[in-house]
Design an enzyme around this catalytic site. Structure first.
Site: not given
Ligand code: SF4
Length: 355
Positions: A86, A112, A119, A123, A126, A169, A343
């Site tokens: 994406e 972006c 990834c 996190c 996420c 990622g 994000c």
């Molecule tokens: S926030 Fe960014 S670094 Fe953390 S798992 Fe998600 S994509 Fe990866």
């Protein structure tokens, strides 16, 4: 067959002969949006068919586009191997209007881009992390996201575009391809997006920040900090066990950055986790001596997430405290909130409809 988007101009000059054709090919692809070699009319016909036998011009295919009420757009792209990534187009404030007050265009855009399928960082807040890591993107797959979005929105060549490596990622886990993408973007015969308009956003891999700094590419740096104590940060970002806050700050202090620019610190505000006055005080202390800008981001709750969005009062109180201590701080406009384009809210959506 090789994808032409994977190569910097210097690499292309070594692959083809005569060398000067590389410049012409770059202009056709990035300035004139040529989709195939037949369009490259200033190249001899025989030369074009020779190119067609060795190379392709592969852009990621647009699978779907979601437009938010604030006009930001989330793109789902299908890659050649069927995986999806994406990217998000964020039109920026400035606009031009015609005499009747109708919007003609935005003056500036931020795109972006993703750097990996999935990834490894994991996190806990996420969505991308939930799908695990699949593979790195090639330089052409990174560059292709911007080219495809520019073409889809008919964004004129000269319109200002900023790049943030903040999609799916961890870009610093794909450093070699990231470096090539930065070089391809900045080429004046190509998209001419200066490195100071490209921001690499990292979860804080200190050793990789150091390597990026040593490459001296001139890009800006953004750190996803999200917490001021190792204890809380480890809960949000388990990678903090390998790269703690002190090591990140050390890497940031040594990162070469244009004197006029600041290092961005992204701080995802989560209700009751990292949004107290004590957190704000510690953050000010941590940033002491760094030319920093803090971006506070509202956590966007999503299904299955244990975290909550903080109140507006908490956000503003946190910001006001930082500002009172002379730390530049803004609350990021929640662009794309209704399409989950913030994000850490992007994830691979497979063709079979999982999401
Ligand atoms: S926030 Fe960014 S670094 Fe953390 S798992 Fe998600 S994509 Fe990866």
């Amino acid at each position: 067959m090789k994808n032409l988007l994977d190569f910097t101009k210097a690499e292309l000059e070594n692959l083809i002969s005569p060398k000067f054709r590389a410049r012409q090919i770059y202009e056709w692809i990035y300035k004139k949006n040529a989709k195939n070699f037949d369009e490259m009319t200033n190249l001899p016909k025989a030369y074009r068919s020779e190119l067609g036998e060795k190379f392709t011009i592969d852009l990621p295919q647009i699978s779907s586009v979601q437009t938010s009420s604030d006009k930001s757009k989330k793109y789902l792209f299908a890659l050649k191997d069927g995986h999806t990534i994406e990217s998000v187009l964020l039109p920026m404030k400035e606009k031009s209007y015609d005499e009747d007050g109708n919007l003609l265009h935005f003056e500036r855009y931020t795109i972006c881009v993703s750097s990996q399928v999935g990834c490894k960082i994991g996190c806990t807040f996420c969505l991308t992390a939930k799908g695990g890591f699949i593979r790195n993107l090639t330089p052409g797959e990174i560059v292709g996201q911007v080219l495809a979005i520019k073409q889809d929105n008919k964004i004129p060549y000269e319109r200002r575009v900023n790049i943030v490596y903040m999609g799916m990622g961890e870009p610093l886990n794909n450093l070699e391809n990231l470096k090539k993408a930065i070089e391809i973007f900045k080429d004046n015969d190509g998209l001419a997006i200066a490195p100071r308009r490209q921001t690499v956003s990292t979860s804080g891999l200190s050793s990789q920040i150091k390597k990026l700094g040593e490459m001296n590419l001139g890009v800006l740096l953004a750190i996803s900090l999200h917490a001021v104590s190792d204890e809380i940060r480890e809960k949000l970002m388990p990678i903090n066990r390998a790269y703690n806050i002190a090591s990140i700050m050390d890497a940031v202090r040594n990162f070469p950055i244009d004197m006029r620019k600041r290092v961005m610190f992204e701080y995802l505000m989560i209700d009751g986790i990292n949004d107290s006055k004590t957190d704000a005080k510690l953050l000010v202390k941590l940033l002491n001596g760094i030319k920093a800008k803090v971006n506070l981001i509202y956590f966007n709750p999503h299904e299955g997430s244990p975290y909550k969005r903080p109140s507006k009062e908490k956000m503003e109180g946190f910001r006001d405290y930082l500002q009172s201590c002379q730390v530049t701080c803004t609350i990021r406009q929640s662009k794309g909130l209704d399409i989950s384009a913030a994000c850490g809210q992007l994830k691979e959506r497979y063709k079979n409809g999982n999401s």
